[in-house]
Structure formats: structure tokens, C-alpha cells
Motif scaffolding. Structure first.
Motif, PDB file in Angstrom:
ATOM      1  N   UNK A 197      -3.677  -2.844 -10.459  1.00 19.03           N
ATOM      2  CA  UNK A 197      -5.138  -3.252 -10.026  1.00 19.03           C
ATOM      3  C   UNK A 197      -4.978  -3.664  -8.409  1.00 19.03           C
ATOM      4  N   UNK A 198      -4.200  -4.617  -8.470  1.00 18.24           N
ATOM      5  CA  UNK A 198      -3.898  -5.535  -7.298  1.00 18.24           C
ATOM      6  C   UNK A 198      -3.042  -4.531  -6.119  1.00 18.24           C
ATOM      7  N   UNK A 199      -2.206  -3.648  -6.559  1.00 25.58           N
ATOM      8  CA  UNK A 199      -1.777  -2.781  -5.497  1.00 25.58           C
ATOM      9  C   UNK A 199      -2.625  -1.845  -4.723  1.00 25.58           C
ATOM     10  N   UNK A 200      -3.701  -1.340  -5.711  1.00 24.35           N
ATOM     11  CA  UNK A 200      -4.680  -0.477  -5.302  1.00 24.35           C
ATOM     12  C   UNK A 200      -5.555  -1.016  -4.283  1.00 24.35           C
ATOM     13  N   UNK A 201      -5.950  -2.625  -4.645  1.00 24.81           N
ATOM     14  CA  UNK A 201      -6.833  -3.219  -3.838  1.00 24.81           C
ATOM     15  C   UNK A 201      -6.229  -3.616  -2.552  1.00 24.81           C
ATOM     16  N   UNK A 202      -5.016  -3.787  -2.424  1.00 24.84           N
ATOM     17  CA  UNK A 202      -4.171  -4.095  -1.277  1.00 24.84           C
ATOM     18  C   UNK A 202      -4.358  -2.771  -0.246  1.00 24.84           C
ATOM     19  N   UNK A 203      -4.289  -1.711  -0.821  1.00 23.09           N
ATOM     20  CA  UNK A 203      -4.406  -0.333   0.013  1.00 23.09           C
ATOM     21  C   UNK A 203      -5.737  -0.525   0.639  1.00 23.09           C
ATOM     22  N   UNK A 204      -6.865  -0.451  -0.124  1.00 21.69           N
ATOM     23  CA  UNK A 204      -8.381  -0.359   0.437  1.00 21.69           C
ATOM     24  C   UNK A 204      -8.552  -1.541   1.445  1.00 21.69           C
ATOM     25  N   UNK A 205      -8.012  -2.949   1.189  1.00 20.08           N
ATOM     26  CA  UNK A 205      -8.301  -4.169   2.210  1.00 20.08           C
ATOM     27  C   UNK A 205      -7.588  -3.735   3.281  1.00 20.08           C
ATOM     28  N   UNK A 206      -6.237  -3.204   3.320  1.00 17.79           N
ATOM     29  CA  UNK A 206      -5.568  -3.097   4.584  1.00 17.79           C
ATOM     30  C   UNK A 206      -6.092  -2.028   5.556  1.00 17.79           C
ATOM     31  N   UNK A 207      -6.713  -0.694   4.964  1.00 18.85           N
ATOM     32  CA  UNK A 207      -7.348   0.276   5.584  1.00 18.85           C
ATOM     33  C   UNK A 207      -8.560  -0.332   6.333  1.00 18.85           C
ATOM     34  N   UNK A 208      -9.171  -1.228   5.498  1.00 24.62           N
ATOM     35  CA  UNK A 208     -10.428  -1.937   6.221  1.00 24.62           C
ATOM     36  C   UNK A 208     -10.202  -2.776   7.476  1.00 24.62           C
ATOM     37  N   UNK A 209      -9.125  -3.527   7.456  1.00 27.59           N
ATOM     38  CA  UNK A 209      -8.973  -4.130   8.705  1.00 27.59           C
ATOM     39  C   UNK A 209      -8.249  -3.135   9.937  1.00 27.59           C
ATOM     40  N   UNK A 210      -7.879  -2.321   9.513  1.00 29.67           N
ATOM     41  CA  UNK A 210      -7.317  -1.217  10.697  1.00 29.67           C
ATOM     42  C   UNK A 210      -8.415  -0.562  11.250  1.00 29.67           C
ATOM     43  N   UNK A 211      -9.622  -0.394  10.355  1.00 32.87           N
ATOM     44  CA  UNK A 211     -10.727   0.341  10.768  1.00 32.87           C
ATOM     45  C   UNK A 211     -11.754  -0.584  11.378  1.00 32.87           C
ATOM     46  N   UNK A 212     -11.492  -2.098  11.530  1.00 30.64           N
ATOM     47  CA  UNK A 212     -12.556  -2.810  12.004  1.00 30.64           C
ATOM     48  C   UNK A 212     -12.906  -2.728  13.236  1.00 30.64           C
TER      49      UNK A 212
END
Ligand code: NAP
Length: 267
Positions: A197-212
Motif C-alpha cells: 500500500x505504501x509503495x503505491x501511495x509513494x507513486x501517486x504522491x510523487x506524480x502529484x508534486x511533479x504536476x504541481x
């Protein structure tokens, strides 16, 4: 005489963008960094300050007040990200997160308020996060440290109003900065119960900052707040859906909102 603005954590990202923008708008800007000598491309003076070190804060503020006679605006911007399952994060990292994001701004406010009270005016802007409005999964410490700063802002605002000082919070959504690289990530441990669950979450969070959003959006918003005759207590700056999420949280039953957040993070 131009207003003197003191911005913590102005070596990169949002702090740097705010300093550059406010300088162009005619303010006298001082920023801070833990290692000002290492920072080459800033257009305003950077003084040494670590929010974990009260002596460095006193020294930095004295330096600016000795030169300019006052600080009109404090922007408590320095902060750090922390990710991981609460059960897996070492307690020393949890203490470190609260020390930087919550006690840090308190230390700086304590050092600046005597000067603002003496002047009979001032504005303190605490940079929090939209993550401080909802407990996000695997960001428990970050969300709660920023949420605590939101409430602290409300309390202190009432305590210092009679001295002519305004205290406000500004909660950014996702902005494209270095925050992901400066963030503390709990290592993804093979034997952790949260590994998948944490690995999946890390992926979503990083995509989010890049699209910030561009940090310039924050800089412009901060400028408006400084110019405002009657600033609000709380501001939220970010993409529409991020801000709307706070409205949804208030409107929806808790479990429905929780489901939406869990779907977003693929939990
Ligand atoms: N980017 C986002 O999407 C986002 C979203 C919500 C909220 N925020 C908040 O916005 C603020 C700025 O973040 P950013 O995205 O611009 O991140 P950033 O680019 O990583 O900048 C963080 C700044 O904080 C400083 N800093 C870190 N630890 C410090 C300490 N112990 N003492 C003093 N300064 C320290 C760093 O300066 P040195 O390393 O030079 O000391 C740096 O200038 C933070 O409070 C963050 O939580 C950001």
C-alpha cells in the motif's frame, strides 16, 4: 520606507519564488537558509537560520532588525515532508517532523513578536498545507504537524490582535518544488505490513508534486495577502479540486469522504 519581509526557507521552491516576487514589487526582502553560502542564485540577502536552533533564529532576526529597524512581515515557510506508515516511522523522525513543521514556526514567532508588538503592527503568515485539512494516508505526521499549525494560528491570532499584529495561515496544494527530494521517506521495508500500500501511495504522491502548480502562483497570493487591509485567518491556494476537497470534507459524511481519499490513493 518599504516593508521588511522575512521569509524562512527561501533557498528554493515556494520561499524563493515569494522572495523574488516581493523584491520586484518593492519590498525589502530577507530570506533564510541553513547553508546560505551554498545557495548561489538568490536575488535577495539570505541569512543563516535553522528552525530547530533557537539561537540561530535570535541571531538572524537581530541581524535584520539591526539593519532595517523592524520586521513588518514574517513568512514562516520552512518545512519538510515526511512519508510512511505511522507504525513504521521511527519516533525520532516523528519528533523531527513536528520539530521542523510545528515547533520551528513557533520558535520564529516567539523571536519576532516582541519587535512587532513594539512597532504596534505586523503580519505573520504561517505556510501550512491543504494536507493539514485532512489526515492523508502515509502522511500522518506531515498532515498532523500542518493541521496543528493551522489551529495554533487561530489561537495566536486572537492573542496578538490587540497589539496590531495579524496572524494568518496559507495552505498550499501541490506546487512543483524540491519538497519531494527534501522529504523524509520511511524506507520501504521488505517485512513491513504496509509495503504494498505504501509503495503505491509513494507513486501517486510523487506524480502529484511533479504536476504541481508554479510557485509563482503562491508568490502572487502572498503578495495580495500582504497588501490586504483586513487579512482573513485562513487561505487555501491550489488547484480547484484540491481546494474543493476541503469543502467536500465538510459536506460529506466522514466515511464517504474517507472512501474518496482511499480511492484516490488506490488503497
Ligand atoms: N510543494 C508543495 O507541494 C507544498 C504543498 C503544501 C505545503 N508546502 C509547504 O510549503 C513550504 C515550502 O516548501 P517547498 O515546497 O518550497 O519545499 P522546498 O523547495 O524543499 O523548500 C523548503 C525550504 O525549507 C528550508 N528548510 C528545511 N528545513 C529547515 C530547517 N530545519 N530550518 C530552516 N529552514 C529549513 C529549506 O532551506 P535550506 O535547505 O536551504 O535550509 C528550503 O528553503 C513548506 O512548509 C511545505 O511544507 C509545500
Amino acid at each position: 520606507m518599504s516593508k521588511v519581509v522575512f521569509i524562512t526557507g527561501a533557498s528554493s521552491g515556494i520561499g524563493k519564488a515569494m522572495g523574488e516576487y516581493l523584491k520586484v514589487k518593492g519590498y525589502t526582502v530577507y530570506g533564510t537558509s541553513r547553508n546560505p553560502d551554498r545557495v548561489k542564485d538568490v536575488v535577495f540577502p539570505l541569512v543563516a537560520l535553522d528552525v530547530l536552533d533557537a539561537d540561530s533564529i535570535t541571531k538572524a532576526i537581530k541581524e535584520v532588525v539591526d539593519k532595517e529597524g523592524k520586521i513588518d512581515v514574517l513568512i514562516n515557510n520552512a518545512g519538510k515532508g515526511i512519508m510512511g506508515a505511522m507504525e513504521d516511522i521511527d519516533i525520532s523522525e516523528i519528533e523531527g517532523g513536528f520539530n521542523t513543521n510545528f515547533l520551528g514556526p513557533i520558535r520564529v514567532m516567539k523571536a519576532v513578536l516582541p519587535f512587532m508588538r513594539k512597532e504596534g503592527k505586523g503580519l505573520i503568515i504561517n505556510v501550512t498545507s491543504l494536507a493539514g485539512y485532512s489526515g492523508l494516508p502515509f502522511r500522518s505526521i506531515y498532515s498532523s504537524s500542518k493541521g496543528a499549525l493551522e489551529l495554533l494560528t487561530e489561537s495566536v491570532s486572537m492573542e496578538v490582535k490587540s497589539f496590531g499584529v495579524n496572524v494568518v495561515s496559507v495552505a498550499p496544494g501541490s506546487f512543483a518544488t524540491n519538497i519531494a527530494s527534501g522529504r523524509y521517506y520511511t524506507p520501504v521495508s521488505e517485512d513491513s505490513a504496509y509495503k504494498e500500500a505504501y509503495s503505491k501511495n509513494l507513486k501517486v504522491s510523487d506524480e502529484y508534486v511533479d504536476q504541481g502548480l508554479d510557485p509563482l502562483v503562491m508568490a502572487k497570493a502572498i503578495h495580495k495577502i500582504i497588501e490586504s487591509k483586513k487579512p482573513k485567518v485562513h487561505y487555501k491556494i491550489g488547484a480547484f479540486m484540491e481546494r474543493f476537497s476541503v469543502v467536500l470534507k465538510r459536506a460529506l459524511p466522514d466515511r464517504v469522504y474517507e472512501k474518496l481519499i482511499m480511492n484516490h490513493y488506490k488503497l
